[in-house]
Structure formats: structure tokens, C-alpha cells
Enzyme design. Structure first.
Site, PDB file in Angstrom:
ATOM      1  N   ARG A 181      -7.513  37.676 -12.977  1.00  0.00           N
ATOM      2  CA  ARG A 181      -8.047  37.093 -11.530  1.00  0.00           C
ATOM      3  C   ARG A 181      -7.565  37.955 -10.583  1.00  0.00           C
ATOM      4  O   ARG A 181      -7.979  37.878  -9.368  1.00  0.00           O
ATOM      5  CB  ARG A 181      -7.671  35.719 -11.689  1.00  0.00           C
ATOM      6  CG  ARG A 181      -8.609  34.777 -12.704  1.00  0.00           C
ATOM      7  CD  ARG A 181      -8.028  33.512 -12.864  1.00  0.00           C
ATOM      8  NE  ARG A 181      -6.517  33.453 -13.203  1.00  0.00           N
ATOM      9  CZ  ARG A 181      -6.423  33.269 -14.560  1.00  0.00           C
ATOM     10  NH1 ARG A 181      -7.254  33.432 -15.379  1.00  0.00           N
ATOM     11  NH2 ARG A 181      -5.056  33.339 -15.082  1.00  0.00           N
ATOM     12  N   GLU A 221       8.081  32.800 -21.689  1.00  0.00           N
ATOM     13  CA  GLU A 221       8.770  31.571 -22.016  1.00  0.00           C
ATOM     14  C   GLU A 221       8.749  31.746 -23.731  1.00  0.00           C
ATOM     15  O   GLU A 221       9.849  31.543 -24.196  1.00  0.00           O
ATOM     16  CB  GLU A 221       8.119  30.363 -21.985  1.00  0.00           C
ATOM     17  CG  GLU A 221       9.041  28.986 -21.985  1.00  0.00           C
ATOM     18  CD  GLU A 221       8.018  27.917 -21.673  1.00  0.00           C
ATOM     19  OE1 GLU A 221       6.957  27.906 -21.083  1.00  0.00           O
ATOM     20  OE2 GLU A 221       8.528  26.766 -21.494  1.00  0.00           O
TER      21      GLU A 221
END
Ligand code: 5GP
Length: 174
Positions: free
Chosen positions: A61, A98
Site C-alpha cells: 500500500r 511479533e
């Protein structure tokens, strides 16, 4: 209403994407609204006009906002991509997520010393992607003018990984 309010009202929350418990901020409705998309690009461009030599955007994006912004500013555009996508010789940088890690790459002749580079993406989350992109630019000797993004998810504290950098966002989500 302000531009920030219009963008905030247009963003869409997608619960449990890409994983259970995550609320994904879908920016595609902003792109679909021609007037809003143009106003966002105008706002981003007026901040950096005459101050950058090249715009770089992060897959995928960041390509949409970055390429449009480059046209507005009259500069070139450089794509930073996920590993293995660019055809020519690249420099790469890996960073922690993460769970696990990710690698981004750029063509090794994309930036050179003295160039002023604006780094663009749609969303600043944990900041790992933006930090890695800035470091790639600097690894090739160029200067990062700022990191510009549409949305900042402030509760993920991405700015902590961008200390000392100019970080600009239109919408802050607390
Ligand atoms: P970070 O590295 O800051 O954790 O994640 C930022 C990257 O993941 C950006 O390239 C961004 O496009 C994507 N990302 C993470 N969370 C979201 C989200 O909620 N919405 C959108 N549109 N992109 C996200």
C-alpha cells in the site's frame, strides 16, 4: 469537517484480520473516494514540496501513496519490496515481528549519497517496517527527510522505533 475527520470516518475496521484478536485498519475506502484520495495526496505533498529528491514506498500500500506523492512532487519513485520480488541486485534488511521476522529489499543503485528521501507507507503499526525502510535508505548513503503515513496505530508505539526521525501522520488511532 477536517481532512483528518474525513479520513477517520472513511477507514474501515476489520476484526480478526490477519489473525484472531487483531483489528485491521482497512484504508481501501480512502483510495476508492476520488476526492478524499486527492485531498490526502495534496496534504502530504504540500508538506514536502521542494524538500525531497525521491519518494520511496513500502510494498504494497506504500506503493499507492508513494507513487501518487512522487507525481505530485515531481520526483521519481523507488519501490521497497518483500524479499525475492525485485529483479536486480538488492540490499536487504531483516527485522523482528511479533512472531518471527521479515525481510525487505531495494535495488542497490536506488539511492545515493546526498539524496533527500521521503519514506511513505499507509499505516505505522509497531514501526518495524518503517525503521527497516529508513535504514535501507541510509545504508545506501542517502538521507531520510521523514516518514509519512496515513494512519498511526499509537497503541503499538511505532514512534519509539523511529526516535530522532520526523514522523508525520494524518490520523492517530489511540
Ligand atoms: P509495522 O512494521 O509497523 O508493525 O507494520 C506496518 C506494516 O504493516 C505496514 O506496511 C502496513 O501496511 C502493515 N499494517 C500493519 N497493520 C496494519 C493495519 O491495521 N492496516 C493496514 N492497512 N496495514 C497495516
Amino acid at each position: 469537517s477536517t481532512l483528518t475527520e474525513r479520513v477517520t470516518a472513511t477507514l474501515r475496521d476489520i476484526p480478526d484480520f490477519p489473525a484472531t484478536g487483531v483489528v485491521f485498519k482497512d484504508i481501501t475506502p480512502v483510495l476508492a473516494d476520488g476526492q478524499l484520495f486527492a485531498d490526502v495526496l495534496g496534504d502530504m505533498a504540500q508538506r514536502w514540496r521542494g524538500q525531497v529528491d525521491v519518494v520511496t514506498g513500502i510494498e504494497a500500500r506504500g506503493f499507492v501513496f508513494g507513487a501518487a506523492l512522487a507525481l505530485e512532487l515531481g520526483t521519481g519513485f523507488v519501490p521497497i519490496r518483500k524479499a525475492g520480488k525485485l529483479p536486480g541486485p538488492t540490499v536487504a534488511l531483516s527485522y523482528d515481528l511479533e512472531y518471527g521476522s521479515a525481510t525487505i529489499e531495494v535495488h542497490d543503485d536506488s539511492f545515493h549519497p546526498g539524496q533527500r528521501v521521503l519514506v511513505v507507507d499507509d499505516v505505522l503499526a509497531t514501526g518495524g517496517t518503517a525503521e527497516a525502510a529508513c535504514r535501507l535508505v541510509e545504508q545506501l548513503g542517502a538521507t531520510v527527510v521523514a516518514f509519512e503515513t496515513l494512519v498511526e496505530l499509537a497503541f503499538l508505539h511505532g514512534r519509539d522505533r523511529l526516535t530522532g526521525r520526523d514522523v508525520r501522520t494524518l490520523v492517530v488511532v489511540d
